[in-house]
Design a protein around this motif. Sequence first.
Motif, PDB file in Angstrom:
ATOM      1  N   GLU A  77       0.815  -1.213   0.000  1.00  0.00           N
ATOM      2  CA  GLU A  77       0.000   0.000   0.000  1.00  0.00           C
ATOM      3  C   GLU A  77       0.857   1.275   0.000  1.00  0.00           C
ATOM      4  O   GLU A  77       0.335   2.389   0.063  1.00  0.00           O
ATOM      5  CB  GLU A  77      -0.976  -0.036   1.177  1.00  0.00           C
ATOM      6  N   HIS A  96      -3.216   4.720   7.508  1.00  0.00           N
ATOM      7  CA  HIS A  96      -4.207   3.875   6.836  1.00  0.00           C
ATOM      8  C   HIS A  96      -4.587   2.760   7.800  1.00  0.00           C
ATOM      9  O   HIS A  96      -3.715   2.048   8.300  1.00  0.00           O
ATOM     10  CB  HIS A  96      -3.624   3.303   5.540  1.00  0.00           C
ATOM     11  N   HIS A  98      -8.012  -0.081   9.304  1.00  0.00           N
ATOM     12  CA  HIS A  98      -9.221  -0.829   8.955  1.00  0.00           C
ATOM     13  C   HIS A  98     -10.150  -0.826  10.179  1.00  0.00           C
ATOM     14  O   HIS A  98     -10.467  -1.890  10.716  1.00  0.00           O
ATOM     15  CB  HIS A  98      -8.872  -2.272   8.567  1.00  0.00           C
ATOM     16  N   HIS A 159     -12.825  -1.433   2.123  1.00  0.00           N
ATOM     17  CA  HIS A 159     -11.433  -1.567   2.524  1.00  0.00           C
ATOM     18  C   HIS A 159     -11.162  -0.949   3.911  1.00  0.00           C
ATOM     19  O   HIS A 159     -10.924  -1.687   4.871  1.00  0.00           O
ATOM     20  CB  HIS A 159     -10.562  -0.934   1.428  1.00  0.00           C
TER      21      HIS A 159
HETATM   22 ZN   LIG Z   1      -5.534  -1.686   3.752  1.00  0.00          ZN
END
Ligand SMILES: [Zn+2]
Length: 208
Positions: A77, A96, A98, A159
């Motif tokens: 990523e 980033h 989740h 995502h």
């Molecule tokens: Zn991810």
Amino acid sequence: MKDEEELKRKIVEISMRLYHKGLVVGTGGNVTARIPGSTYILATPSGVRKELLSPRDIIKVDMDGRLVEGRLRPTSETPMHAEIYRVRGDVNAVVHAHPPYCTGFACTRLPLGSPILPEAIVVLGEVALVEYATPGTRELALKVAEAAEAHDALILANHGTITLGSSLEEAYLRTEVLEEYARVLFISTLLGGPKPLSAGDVERIREL
Ligand SMILES: [Zn+2]
């Protein structure tokens, strides 16, 4: 060099906080910071659980996501982070994650657009919903960068989340506030539907 060591320690600290707050699990999510005055980025590596990271695991990559220094692999990523730094000169850190409530909204693709919480309005501004693209692809990196031009908080369809900041602390705070906002919106929807603040109320909050 001292800056770099300090940033590495801070990336590890933020990664631990993400894990302990339940905002990432397993090896998911990633944290990066721009090295001041350079075109290099420090990043969490691929395949290491966030709660087990140490500063020596943090890697240095260039703006194309290529490994410059470090013994572990860059996360797939990384291009997403690099493209954000390219379009936002004011951004020095990207988180980033989740987080479950945000990712629930991401999977139903319901926008986080209801102005219900003053703190979310001040800290996040408008939350972008980025169309789905396969994780780790250039297509996703470009879609994210386009949304990041005008937003500091992004939901990636099916995502997770991305938040930006002038510092790691600011980018992390935005992830935390974004998840709290999604959680409260979810709860208030179950309780019969939130009562959004009026346009005038939102205006007064933004002026603060
Ligand atoms: Zn991810």
